[in-house]
Motif scaffolding. Structure first.
Motif, short mmCIF file in Angstrom:
data_model
loop_
_atom_site.label_atom_id
_atom_site.label_comp_id
_atom_site.label_asym_id
_atom_site.label_seq_id
_atom_site.Cartn_x
_atom_site.Cartn_y
_atom_site.Cartn_z
N LYS A 121 0.80 -1.21 0.00
CA LYS A 121 0.00 0.00 0.00
C LYS A 121 0.84 1.28 0.00
O LYS A 121 0.33 2.36 -0.23
CB LYS A 121 -0.91 0.03 1.24
N VAL A 122 2.14 1.15 0.28
CA VAL A 122 2.98 2.33 0.45
C VAL A 122 4.19 2.34 -0.48
O VAL A 122 4.45 3.33 -1.18
CB VAL A 122 3.47 2.43 1.92
N VAL A 123 4.94 1.25 -0.49
CA VAL A 123 6.25 1.22 -1.16
C VAL A 123 6.17 1.49 -2.66
O VAL A 123 6.92 2.32 -3.18
CB VAL A 123 6.98 -0.11 -0.87
N LEU A 167 7.48 -0.66 11.81
CA LEU A 167 8.58 0.31 11.86
C LEU A 167 9.80 -0.25 12.57
O LEU A 167 9.69 -1.09 13.47
CB LEU A 167 8.13 1.58 12.60
N ASP A 168 10.99 0.25 12.17
CA ASP A 168 12.20 -0.08 12.90
C ASP A 168 12.42 0.95 14.02
O ASP A 168 11.55 1.80 14.28
CB ASP A 168 13.41 -0.17 11.96
N GLY A 169 13.57 0.92 14.66
CA GLY A 169 13.83 1.80 15.78
C GLY A 169 13.91 3.27 15.44
O GLY A 169 13.76 4.14 16.31
N ASN A 170 14.14 3.58 14.15
CA ASN A 170 14.20 4.97 13.69
C ASN A 170 12.88 5.44 13.08
O ASN A 170 12.84 6.49 12.46
CB ASN A 170 15.33 5.14 12.66
N ARG A 171 11.84 4.62 13.23
CA ARG A 171 10.51 4.90 12.67
C ARG A 171 10.53 4.94 11.14
O ARG A 171 9.74 5.62 10.51
CB ARG A 171 9.90 6.18 13.26
N GLN A 172 11.46 4.19 10.57
CA GLN A 172 11.47 3.95 9.12
C GLN A 172 10.70 2.65 8.88
O GLN A 172 10.65 1.76 9.75
CB GLN A 172 12.90 3.79 8.60
N ALA A 175 9.59 -2.58 5.73
CA ALA A 175 9.48 -3.04 4.34
C ALA A 175 10.34 -2.22 3.38
O ALA A 175 10.76 -2.72 2.33
CB ALA A 175 8.03 -3.00 3.88
N ASP A 176 10.61 -0.96 3.73
CA ASP A 176 11.46 -0.09 2.92
C ASP A 176 12.08 0.95 3.85
O ASP A 176 11.44 1.96 4.17
CB ASP A 176 10.66 0.59 1.81
N PRO A 177 13.31 0.72 4.32
CA PRO A 177 13.93 1.61 5.30
C PRO A 177 14.18 3.03 4.80
O PRO A 177 14.60 3.88 5.59
CB PRO A 177 15.27 0.91 5.61
N SER A 178 13.92 3.31 3.54
CA SER A 178 14.07 4.68 3.04
C SER A 178 12.83 5.53 3.30
O SER A 178 12.84 6.74 3.07
CB SER A 178 14.39 4.68 1.54
#
Length: 203
Positions: A121-123, A167-172, A175-178
């Motif tokens: 839905k996002v990437v 989300l990961d620890g940086n709120r990225q 599914a797509d850390p960018s």
């Protein structure tokens, strides 16, 4: 010819189709608006986000069904000389904001979501936004010789109040850390250049 950021912005503004410009950056801010409808809603609602600018800016609405000249319910093609039906270039993100911050030129691709943060839905939408920015830059450069490095970020703004699973620890996005996630309430009225994203792409 390589141009400074402010000059490149003015050239870009002169070249683009004004039908796609949602807000011209007047009053030191840009306003992003989207009409949306949820199954429980009686009628469509409008979501509006205001973001402050530190310099020149303009916001594009790529995912737009509301063109005044359109008599159809389908979106107009982004590239009118290409078949737009179920092709990679028919995908698009909701908004692209071009803005100048000091001596640098930026493009932020932004997707609005109600709640869902699933990858499908996002990437693809944000990836398509990056492709559009790159295509626009290359087209202008090929025809005019105008060049400028663009620093690009990707964001998803959503209503999801419990997004940690995505989300990961940086709120990225996992599914797509960018892609950086923000709740709508977090960004309302905030300076656009101050939004955090651990990933910046140079185009």
């Amino acid at each position: 010819m390589s141009l400074d950021a402010a000059t490149y912005f003015q050239h870009l503004k002169a070249y683009v189709n004004g039908d796609y410009i949602m807000h011209d950056g007047s009053d030191g801010k840009i306003i992003l608006k989207e009409t949306y409808f949820r199954p429980e809603d009686v009628k469509p609602k409008v979501r509006k986000v205001e973001l402050l600018l530190s310099g020149l800016g303009m916001a594009f609405k790529l995912d737009n069904d509301d063109f005044e000249h359109s008599q159809k319910k389908t979106k107009p093609a982004l590239f009118h000389f290409l078949n737009d039906v179920a092709k990679p270039w028919s995908k698009r993100c909701d908004f692209v904001v071009f803005h100048v911050n000091g001596r640098t030129f930026h493009a932020d691709c932004i997707e609005f979501k109600s709640k869902s943060l699933t990858a499908e839905k996002v990437v693809p939408q944000l990836k398509a936004g990056v492709c559009w920015v790159s295509s626009l830059k290359r087209t202008i450069e090929n025809y005019t010789g105008d060049r400028r490095l663009i620093r690009l970020r990707k964001f998803v703004f959503a209503d999801n109040t419990n997004p940690e699973a995505y989300l990961d620890g940086n709120r990225q996005l996992i599914a797509d850390p960018s892609v950086r996630y923000y709740h709508f309430d977090e960004v309302q009225g905030q300076p656009l250049p101050g939004l955090q994203n651990a990933s910046i792409q140079e185009i």
